[in-house]
Design an enzyme around this catalytic site. Structure first.
Site, mmCIF file in Angstrom:
data_model
loop_
_atom_site.group_PDB
_atom_site.id
_atom_site.type_symbol
_atom_site.label_atom_id
_atom_site.label_comp_id
_atom_site.label_asym_id
_atom_site.label_seq_id
_atom_site.Cartn_x
_atom_site.Cartn_y
_atom_site.Cartn_z
ATOM 1 N N THR A 133 0.964 -1.154 -0.029
ATOM 2 C CA THR A 133 -0.032 -0.024 0.031
ATOM 3 C C THR A 133 0.984 0.994 -0.076
ATOM 4 O OG1 THR A 133 -2.107 0.865 0.996
ATOM 5 C CG2 THR A 133 -0.299 0.264 2.505
ATOM 6 N N CYS A 193 -3.063 8.647 6.004
ATOM 7 C CA CYS A 193 -3.616 7.452 6.315
ATOM 8 C C CYS A 193 -2.837 6.577 7.011
ATOM 9 C CB CYS A 193 -4.057 6.404 5.196
ATOM 10 S SG CYS A 193 -5.608 7.093 4.368
ATOM 11 N N HIS A 248 -5.780 -0.245 5.823
ATOM 12 C CA HIS A 248 -5.319 1.143 5.693
ATOM 13 C C HIS A 248 -6.521 1.891 5.741
ATOM 14 C CE1 HIS A 248 -3.755 3.512 2.166
ATOM 15 N NE2 HIS A 248 -4.306 4.369 2.692
#
Length: 209
Positions: free
Chosen positions: A45, A50, A67
């Site tokens: 990711t 985030c 996530h």
């Protein structure tokens, strides 16, 4: 919320592809998604403000990554779109529950956590990155899951690679990022969350039976 733990690729959700650099399959997750696997593969990711938590069980050889953007919703007790993974408190529960379904034991889980960079001006003003970092540390402490490595805050986006069967994680800070893909993605995602939260405020959906 899409979760995947077999070789088959789902119709939507995390995209599975072959990564020639690592010589194995890879699953790419976006905000609001998570992925759990017992296979010899990598979960990938890219993070701005985030946060991703990487959890795994060394004995069962299974691990996963989530996530999420915000610690929790602004309204009480509702599940946006029926897809709780957008918020940290739900994303963590979903990831832990899926690992347990695959044979992991909670008392054996270990964690590595990443992200919470100040890459969005609109989110920096509300300390979203700091809130995310504080939340994930507090949640894991409450659940008695040790954090054995972390790379949080700062101003850089990060690309994170988790090898789920071993818990090995590689992190690359994107200090020379020449495009605004991640900024655009997180700004759009933040805007969508606000719209849905406004539209569904006052709702009350039970998350788990």
């Amino acid at each position: 919320m899409i979760r995947q733990n077999t070789a088959a690729q789902p119709e939507s959700g995390p995209r599975v592809y072959f990564d020639p650099h690592f010589g194995c399959d890879a699953a790419k997750i976006l905000p609001g998604e998570y992925y759990v696997s017992e296979r010899d593969m990598v979960i990938v990711t890219v993070l701005g403000s985030c946060v991703s938590a990487c959890l795994w069980d060394d004995v069962r050889k299974v691990g996963g990554m989530n996530h999420f953007m915000l610690p929790h919703s602004g309204a009480s007790g509702f599940d946006l779109f029926g897809e709780s993974g957008r918020y940290g408190v739900y994303a963590m529960e979903l990831l832990i529950n899926e690992l347990i379904k695959m044979g992991a034991q909670k008392n054996r889980l270990k964690a590595k956590v990443f992200g919470a960079g100040s890459v969005l001006e609109s989110l920096s003003s509300s300390n979203v990155g700091e809130r995310n970092a504080e939340f994930v540390a507090r949640f894991l402490a409450t659940e008695r899951i040790p954090i054995i490595a972390s790379d949080l805050l700062d101003v850089w986006p990060r690309k994170v690679y988790l090898f789920p069967t071993t818990g090995r994680v590689l992190v690359r800070k994107l200090k020379t990022l020449h495009n605004d893909t991640i900024v655009t993605r997180e700004r759009t995602y933040s805007s969508e969350l606000k719209k849905v939260e406004t539209a569904t405020a006052g709702g009350n959906v039970e998350l788990f039976a």
